[in-house]
Design a protein around this motif. Structure first.
Motif, PDB file in Angstrom:
ATOM      1  N   VAL A 189     -58.464 -50.489  26.832  1.00 16.14           N
ATOM      2  CA  VAL A 189     -57.035 -50.292  26.240  1.00 16.14           C
ATOM      3  C   VAL A 189     -57.666 -50.048  24.751  1.00 16.14           C
ATOM      4  N   GLU A 190     -57.096 -48.599  24.708  1.00 20.28           N
ATOM      5  CA  GLU A 190     -57.617 -47.883  23.325  1.00 20.28           C
ATOM      6  C   GLU A 190     -57.598 -46.697  23.131  1.00 20.28           C
ATOM      7  N   ASP A 191     -56.657 -46.759  22.295  1.00 18.51           N
ATOM      8  CA  ASP A 191     -56.165 -45.375  21.644  1.00 18.51           C
ATOM      9  C   ASP A 191     -56.562 -43.931  20.763  1.00 18.51           C
ATOM     10  N   ASP A 192     -57.590 -44.406  20.513  1.00 17.06           N
ATOM     11  CA  ASP A 192     -58.111 -43.627  20.399  1.00 17.06           C
ATOM     12  C   ASP A 192     -58.996 -42.525  21.332  1.00 17.06           C
ATOM     13  N   ALA A 193     -58.767 -41.321  21.902  1.00 14.83           N
ATOM     14  CA  ALA A 193     -59.879 -40.742  23.016  1.00 14.83           C
ATOM     15  C   ALA A 193     -61.337 -40.656  22.850  1.00 14.83           C
ATOM     16  N   ASP A 194     -61.224 -40.241  21.685  1.00 18.63           N
ATOM     17  CA  ASP A 194     -63.614 -40.520  21.445  1.00 18.63           C
ATOM     18  C   ASP A 194     -63.634 -41.914  21.632  1.00 18.63           C
ATOM     19  N   MET A 195     -63.246 -42.397  20.875  1.00 19.11           N
ATOM     20  CA  MET A 195     -63.524 -44.256  20.721  1.00 19.11           C
ATOM     21  C   MET A 195     -63.508 -44.384  22.443  1.00 19.11           C
ATOM     22  N   ARG A 196     -62.391 -43.942  22.861  1.00 18.89           N
ATOM     23  CA  ARG A 196     -61.707 -44.656  24.528  1.00 18.89           C
ATOM     24  C   ARG A 196     -62.958 -44.025  25.356  1.00 18.89           C
ATOM     25  N   THR A 197     -63.039 -42.940  25.604  1.00 18.59           N
ATOM     26  CA  THR A 197     -64.658 -41.994  26.290  1.00 18.59           C
ATOM     27  C   THR A 197     -65.642 -42.908  25.940  1.00 18.59           C
ATOM     28  N   LEU A 198     -66.117 -43.129  24.707  1.00 15.71           N
ATOM     29  CA  LEU A 198     -66.963 -43.914  24.367  1.00 15.71           C
ATOM     30  C   LEU A 198     -67.870 -45.712  25.144  1.00 15.71           C
ATOM     31  N   LEU A 199     -66.318 -46.146  24.986  1.00 15.09           N
ATOM     32  CA  LEU A 199     -66.331 -47.074  25.983  1.00 15.09           C
ATOM     33  C   LEU A 199     -66.333 -47.182  27.196  1.00 15.09           C
ATOM     34  N   VAL A 200     -65.460 -46.505  27.159  1.00 14.65           N
ATOM     35  CA  VAL A 200     -65.680 -45.912  29.218  1.00 14.65           C
ATOM     36  C   VAL A 200     -67.655 -45.377  29.573  1.00 14.65           C
ATOM     37  N   ARG A 201     -67.513 -44.567  28.984  1.00 19.25           N
ATOM     38  CA  ARG A 201     -69.023 -44.268  29.772  1.00 19.25           C
ATOM     39  C   ARG A 201     -69.929 -45.607  29.210  1.00 19.25           C
ATOM     40  N   THR A 202     -69.910 -46.473  28.725  1.00 12.93           N
ATOM     41  CA  THR A 202     -70.581 -47.711  27.779  1.00 12.93           C
ATOM     42  C   THR A 202     -70.593 -48.404  29.281  1.00 12.93           C
ATOM     43  N   LEU A 203     -69.098 -48.329  29.705  1.00 13.98           N
ATOM     44  CA  LEU A 203     -69.046 -49.847  30.813  1.00 13.98           C
ATOM     45  C   LEU A 203     -69.308 -49.338  32.304  1.00 13.98           C
ATOM     46  N   ALA A 257     -56.555 -46.791  29.141  1.00 16.40           N
ATOM     47  CA  ALA A 257     -55.040 -46.271  29.261  1.00 16.40           C
ATOM     48  C   ALA A 257     -55.335 -46.586  27.482  1.00 16.40           C
ATOM     49  N   ALA A 258     -53.824 -46.051  26.955  1.00 18.26           N
ATOM     50  CA  ALA A 258     -53.816 -45.173  25.823  1.00 18.26           C
ATOM     51  C   ALA A 258     -52.681 -46.188  24.438  1.00 18.26           C
ATOM     52  N   THR A 259     -51.956 -46.966  25.813  1.00 15.34           N
ATOM     53  CA  THR A 259     -50.874 -47.812  25.027  1.00 15.34           C
ATOM     54  C   THR A 259     -50.995 -49.078  25.846  1.00 15.34           C
ATOM     55  N   GLY A 260     -50.510 -50.129  24.977  1.00 16.18           N
ATOM     56  CA  GLY A 260     -50.773 -51.748  25.313  1.00 16.18           C
ATOM     57  C   GLY A 260     -49.612 -52.120  27.043  1.00 16.18           C
ATOM     58  N   ALA A 261     -48.695 -51.421  26.964  1.00 15.29           N
ATOM     59  CA  ALA A 261     -48.193 -51.219  28.320  1.00 15.29           C
ATOM     60  C   ALA A 261     -48.535 -51.159  29.292  1.00 15.29           C
ATOM     61  N   GLY A 262     -49.425 -49.598  29.033  1.00  8.31           N
ATOM     62  CA  GLY A 262     -50.954 -48.771  29.903  1.00  8.31           C
ATOM     63  C   GLY A 262     -51.501 -49.742  30.538  1.00  8.31           C
ATOM     64  N   GLY A 263     -52.094 -50.372  29.107  1.00  6.97           N
ATOM     65  CA  GLY A 263     -53.751 -51.741  29.880  1.00  6.97           C
ATOM     66  C   GLY A 263     -52.732 -52.711  30.963  1.00  6.97           C
ATOM     67  N   LEU A 264     -51.300 -53.227  30.574  1.00  7.27           N
ATOM     68  CA  LEU A 264     -51.005 -53.897  30.700  1.00  7.27           C
ATOM     69  C   LEU A 264     -50.849 -53.762  32.483  1.00  7.27           C
ATOM     70  N   GLU A 265     -50.648 -52.357  32.868  1.00  4.50           N
ATOM     71  CA  GLU A 265     -50.062 -52.584  34.063  1.00  4.50           C
ATOM     72  C   GLU A 265     -51.224 -52.205  35.100  1.00  4.50           C
ATOM     73  N   HIS A 266     -52.390 -51.663  34.149  1.00  4.80           N
ATOM     74  CA  HIS A 266     -53.852 -51.353  34.957  1.00  4.80           C
ATOM     75  C   HIS A 266     -54.449 -52.774  35.022  1.00  4.80           C
TER      76      HIS A 266
END
Length: 255
Positions: A20-34, A44-53
């Motif tokens: 759950v991260e709104d910064d696209a570059d940081m989100r991509t870094l975390l996703v690829r690392t994991l 998800a880029a929002t808290g609501a979206g994160g809770l849904e996931h």
């Protein structure tokens, strides 16, 4: 937001993560690392979206940015703790200790300050997933002089406190307590050896891993949260006592 739900490593039990991260570059870094670490990842880029996931995928791990466009990360953490016991790593761009402390108090297991490297994320995740999740030998078998071990079950009793390491449940005076994974691990470890005095370093190595042997602040925060849930007061605790200059131990139960 996009999702990648394909594991990248074979012969590894599937583990799921939500970023759950709104910064696209940081989100991509975390996703690829994991993903490189063997996780299947939803993002998800929002808290609501994160809770849904989190509701949809029941992840084992959640990385949660502190500053989101719709909800504060701390509020997201409070909400998800109502239905998820996943590991939560708070990601913050603010080095202020109050933010870090607040994140841990509302149920996060760890925090990482920006900027960070992929190696930092991997090391933190590896250490968390090395913690025993079920039927730990350290918990199931009480040493001589240790907590009472029910002969018909792995329950550990300490006065009015009952710890079930197999089901990962804790009852106080017959009422179930809601603990985070880290709080449970700390309590189960100490209840299994109630006559032992644990230094902060010993608790760090046993619960968090060797990488955190010098980060005593983590222990202090989680023990403080655990005491609050146990109803302990600072001057006359029922369960966890401070051994001045050393660390922590269990209060002898009243017979």
């Amino acid at each position: 937001m996009g999702e990648n739900m394909q594991p990248l490593r074979e012969n590894v039990p599937e583990r799921r993560a939500v970023v759950v991260e709104d910064d696209a570059d940081m989100r991509t870094l975390l996703v690829r690392t994991l993903q490189r670490h063997g996780f299947v990842v939803a993002e998800a880029a929002t808290g609501a979206g994160g809770l849904e996931h989190v509701r949809k995928h029941s992840p084992d791990l959640i990385t949660l940015d502190l500053n989101l466009p719709d909800l504060e990360g701390t509020e997201v953490c409070r909400r998800l703790r109502q239905f998820s016991d996943a590991y939560v790593i708070m990601i913050t761009g603010r080095a202020d200790e109050i933010d870090e402390l607040t994140g841990l108090q509302i149920g996060a297991d760890d925090y990482i300050s920006k900027p960070f490297s992929p190696r930092t994320v991997q090391a933190r995740v590896e250490a968390m997933f090395r913690r025993p999740r079920r039927e730990s030998a350290a918990v199931r078998t009480a040493p001589v002089g240790g907590g009472t071990l029910d002969s018909e079950s792995p329950h550990l009793a300490h006065g009015p406190l009952l710890v079930d390491p197999e089901a990962r449940l804790v009852f106080l005076d017959g009422n179930e307590l809601t603990l985070t994974r880290t709080e449970f691990d700390l309590l189960a470890l100490m209840v299994a050896s109630p006559r032992r005095v644990w230094t902060r370093e010993m608790l760090l190595r046993s619960v968090w891993g060797d990488e955190w042997a010098s980060d005593e602040h983590l222990v202090e925060v989680h023990v403080g949260n655990l005491r609050r849930k146990l109803g302990d007061s600072g001057r006359s605790p029922r369960f966890i006592r401070t051994v001045r200059g050393v660390g922590y131990g269990m209060v002898a139960p009243v017979v």
